[in-house]
Write an enzyme that holds these catalytic residues in place. Structure first.
Site, PDB file in Angstrom:
ATOM      1  N   HIS A 158       0.937  -1.261  -0.594  1.00 52.31           N
ATOM      2  CA  HIS A 158       0.106  -0.162  -0.200  1.00 52.31           C
ATOM      3  C   HIS A 158       0.879   1.358   0.063  1.00 52.31           C
ATOM      4  CE1 HIS A 158      -4.088  -1.624   0.833  1.00 52.31           C
ATOM      5  NE2 HIS A 158      -3.413  -2.643   1.289  1.00 52.31           N
ATOM      6  N   ASP A 355       3.133   9.490  -0.876  1.00 50.91           N
ATOM      7  CA  ASP A 355       1.995   8.209  -0.358  1.00 50.91           C
ATOM      8  C   ASP A 355       1.768   7.969  -1.284  1.00 50.91           C
ATOM      9  OD1 ASP A 355      -0.088   8.081   1.323  1.00 50.91           O
ATOM     10  OD2 ASP A 355      -0.616  10.151   1.883  1.00 50.91           O
TER      11      ASP A 355
END
Ligand code: ADP
Ligand code: G6P
Length: 453
Positions: A158, A355
């Protein structure tokens, strides 16, 4: 179809109405809603002293069976706080200087992965497909294979995957990469992450792993989130926030309190807006919701103190007796309420330094009123940036760029906002939590067929 078995460190408590802040739990909960039957295995969130094997707690809710195990305080420190969040997290977010490696933390990480494998083994059934999630569990497939598991095993990361020039700084980089070849398929968020991981595998001579890497961007359930935003609109909290704004513009930021989110740089960008565009003083308000995350890790404690200071300084310098430039909350807000806050906000400020994806950007788009949508200011270093190209893209290190983008967002006419939002909304609807899990699982299934052919 057999069962889907999800394994992740963080597992939401099915009895809690609210999921924990964090993209993994949110996206998986959305993705699992389509599954016929599934098992979700991971850490219970509890720290308990035990010897030998941990006790597995099983709970079923809707169509999902949750099986969780505790960690001992020593495991929590070595495996979770230190190796996962003090070493892998900064490394994968390109922050080598924050990485504090010790061999004993690496050993704790391996031990806990072995414990996960041993505890999961008796819960597995013939026909299961196993899907392991995130950096806490890189070596888990290899450990399951060592115990004789032949089921298809996929992995999804992720967070970003850094290039070899950074990853090689991790002392056990080679061991981690070798273990990854035990996966039938490895999913990452972006093409850049995929290229980085392939480069690492190639350099380590693990060519068989290269073809198993797939970029598969994660999303949200935009239809459900849009409904939540509309429902929240009539709720008490949104009404209170709206009343408190006196029809003046609102900028919103929503992030776990994490150094990867670029919060300090973002506040400085907002300060630059107030300095360079003084017409916004006394009018605009910036609401930052930043629930404390990993508060036991030193870097996170320091960050919190630094932000308290920066916000205090900016508010002290610019506030009027009847206007505060920054409102700051460090506790979580229920997602249903958050959805309404997004809908009310004229601008979302999403400027991570790095991110994996950033679901907040997608949630903001999904929550908008199509007749009067807000504008999104997004870091070009977020995993969502290659998809959300109609956002106002900024370099999160550049305070002037943030100030200019905020000014542009606050002064954009409705037609321009609508045009951008329409394109962004189409993007958010095309890559959802549902398409993410379907695409990944189809590719995993195909990889399994190719292996047995
Ligand atoms: P990360 O996974 O790094 O936390 P993401 O933006 O991908 O970043 O995901 C964060 C998720 O957590 C989003 O679904 C967001 O709505 C949720 N979240 C973030 N902050 C809060 C908060 N204050 N209260 C409730 N949920 C939050
Ligand atoms: C990110 C990670 C997840 C993690 C989440 C919250 O989204 O990718 O794996 O669950 O942050 O962090 P926490 O340490 O509280 O689980």
């Amino acid at each position: 179809m057999g069962r889907l078995v999800i394994v992740s460190n963080r597992v939401p408590d099915p009895r809690e109405r609210d999921q924990p802040a964090g993209g993994l739990a949110v996206a998986l909960a959305d993705a699992l809603r389509d599954e016929e039957s599934s098992l979700w295995f991971g850490w219970s969130g509890q720290q308990v002293d035990f010897e030998g094997d941990p006790e597995v707690a099983v709970d079923s809710h809707h169509k999902v069976t949750y099986a969780t195990i505790p960690l001992t305080p020593a495991q929590h420190r070595g495996y979770y706080q230190r190796f996962s969040n003090g070493i892998l997290w900064p490394l994968c977010h390109y922050r080598l200087g924050l990485m504090n490696y010790t061999k004993s933390d690496w050993e704790s990480y391996q031990d806990v992965n072995t414990m996960f494998a041993r505890a999961l083994l008796p819960l597995l059934e013939p026909g299961d497909t196993i899907w392991i999630q995130d950096y806490h569990l890189f070596p888990l497939a290899q450990m399951l294979r060592d115990l004789g598991v032949t089921a298809p095993i996929g992995f999804f990361l992720h967070i970003p995957f850094p290039p070899w020039s950074l990853f090689r700084a991790l002392p056990p980089a080679d061991a981690l990469l070798r273990d990854m070849v035990a996966y039938d398929l490895i999913g990452v968020q972006t093409d850049e992450d995929a290229e980085n991981l392939k480069e690492c595998l190639r350099i380590e001579g693990l060519d068989e792993g290269v073809s198993r890497v797939m970029a598969c961007p994660i999303g949200i359930d935009p239809v459900k989130f849009g409904e939540e935003a509309r429902a929240a609109w009539d709720g008490e909290e949104v009404a209170r926030l709206r009343d408190s704004m006196h029809a003046e513009p609102l900028i919103i930021g929503v992030d776990r309190l994490d150094y990867s989110k670029g919060l300090e740089e973002r506040f400085l960008g907002y300060e630059r807006l107030l300095t360079r565009y003084p017409e916004h003083r006394g009018h605009v308000t910036y609401l930052q919701v930043a629930p404390v995350s990993r508060g036991e890790v030193e870097e996170y404690r320091l960050l919190r103190r630094q932000l308290d200071e920066t916000i205090g300084r900016i508010n002290g310098a610019f506030a009027e007796f009847d206007w505060t430039p920054i409102r700051y909350l460090t506790r979580p807000v229920p997602r249903t309420v958050l959805a309404g806050f997004y809908r009310l906000a004229d601008v979302a400020l999403v400027t991570p330094l790095r991110d994996g994806m950033n679901l907040v950007a997608k949630e903001y788009i999904a929550a908008q009123d199509p007749e009067n949508p807000g504008a999104l200011v997004l870091s070009h270093l977020a995993g969502a940036a290659p998809e959300l190209t109609e956002a106002l893209l900024v370099n999160p290190h550049d305070a002037d760029a943030i100030a200019d983008a905020l000014h542009q967002a606050l002064t954009m006419d409705k037609a321009a906002r609508k045009r951008r939002w329409k394109l962004l909304d189409a993007e958010v609807r095309s890559t959802t939590a549902g398409t993410w899990s379907r695409d990944f699982l189809t590719a995993l299934h195909d990889a399994g067929k190719a292996k047995t052919a």
